[in-house]
Design an enzyme around this catalytic site. Sequence first.
Site, PDB file in Angstrom:
ATOM      1  N   LYS A  85      -0.307 -42.360  12.146  1.00 35.27           N
ATOM      2  CA  LYS A  85      -0.340 -42.547  13.602  1.00 35.27           C
ATOM      3  C   LYS A  85       0.215 -43.915  13.976  1.00 35.27           C
ATOM      4  O   LYS A  85       0.977 -44.051  14.940  1.00 35.27           O
ATOM      5  CB  LYS A  85      -1.783 -42.392  14.119  1.00 35.27           C
TER       6      LYS A  85
ATOM      7  N   GLN B 219     -11.549 -41.558  15.211  1.00 38.26           N
ATOM      8  CA  GLN B 219     -11.172 -40.723  14.068  1.00 38.26           C
ATOM      9  C   GLN B 219     -12.408 -39.939  13.578  1.00 38.26           C
ATOM     10  O   GLN B 219     -13.433 -40.531  13.258  1.00 38.26           O
ATOM     11  CB  GLN B 219     -10.618 -41.626  12.949  1.00 38.26           C
TER      12      GLN B 219
ATOM     13  N   ASP C 135      -7.471 -37.963  22.907  1.00 38.44           N
ATOM     14  CA  ASP C 135      -7.706 -36.853  21.978  1.00 38.44           C
ATOM     15  C   ASP C 135      -8.260 -35.630  22.719  1.00 38.44           C
ATOM     16  O   ASP C 135      -8.409 -34.564  22.124  1.00 38.44           O
ATOM     17  CB  ASP C 135      -8.707 -37.296  20.897  1.00 38.44           C
TER      18      ASP C 135
END
Length: 284
Positions: free
Chosen positions: A53, A97, A120
């Site tokens: 990322k 995450q 997200d």
Amino acid sequence: MTEIIYGHKLAAKFKTEIKRETDRLCFMHKRMPCLAVIMVGDHPASLSYIRAKEKACKEVGILSRTYVLDKAISQQELEEVISACNEEEEIDGILLQLPLPSMLDEEHALAVIDPRKDVDGLHSENIARLYLKKPGFIPCTPSGIMALLEYMHCDLDGRHAVVLGRSRLVGTPVSRLLLNANATVTICHSHTSNLSVLTRQADVLIAAVGKANYVTADMVKEGVFVVDVGVNRLADGHLCGDVDFAHVKEKAAAITVVPGGVGPMTIVMLLKNTLQAYQERTGC
Ligand code: NAP
């Protein structure tokens, strides 16, 4: 003739467009978009996702700030880091995450993220927006899957889409996106009986179960559009999807590869969402 779909090719096109836009906006606002990635612990797979990322952010002119927190961190300390990122003016997007270590409460931590920075798409406000067909952040893997279907020229209207898996990250949100696109959607999971009867009816098949080569050629009909989300490591170290690619490709109209299919699109949708957050926050 089956179309073999390489997600990294489509991802490259998206990256070029995102880079052009970040350059333009950076020139206007004198600052780059910024993504904060928060990780708890040092799980090697999560670290390698984060490195990928960071690299992708750099390619398109997005700053990335990575916070690697001790695996023994308390819920309160984690939420303080998230709150600090919410407050930080220069941070546009926040990615937590997952999975978190088991003693931490994922739901509670996700709820602390400012929905306007929730790139997200996992905050309940953004989930509700998806269900209400209102603008918001859509989770990255499902929106990557939808972009791949469009790239395949798969017209979803009135088609029967069968989704294998009902996870919060993939199966459930992609099912909703397919429904929003006027497909008729069947969701299968580990309790589904007669699964192959259902998969054989699929015009569009999304496989997200996490079982190597689970979907075999006898489970699909001729002309099916297949998106293989699964990433499974075989004993010899190679990666493979949930679909028996070698045999299913003989029947499919189009099929994605693994690796290099959905994975690159997931990352590119994170970049796109970060750019969207920046645009909304700067008002352009
Ligand atoms: P997950 O949370 O483990 O969910 C798996 C889903 O598959 C569950 O809903 C489960 O049903 C269902 N399932 C399990 N066995 C099944 C069976 N025999 N028949 C039908 N359904 C079955 O996994 P996930 O996060 O959705 O990920 C799925 C796969 O996609 C994994 O391989 C993951 O690595 C991969 N993935 C790839 C990307 C990418 O960017 N390429 C992103 C995310 C995930 P129950 O709900 O009943 O347990």
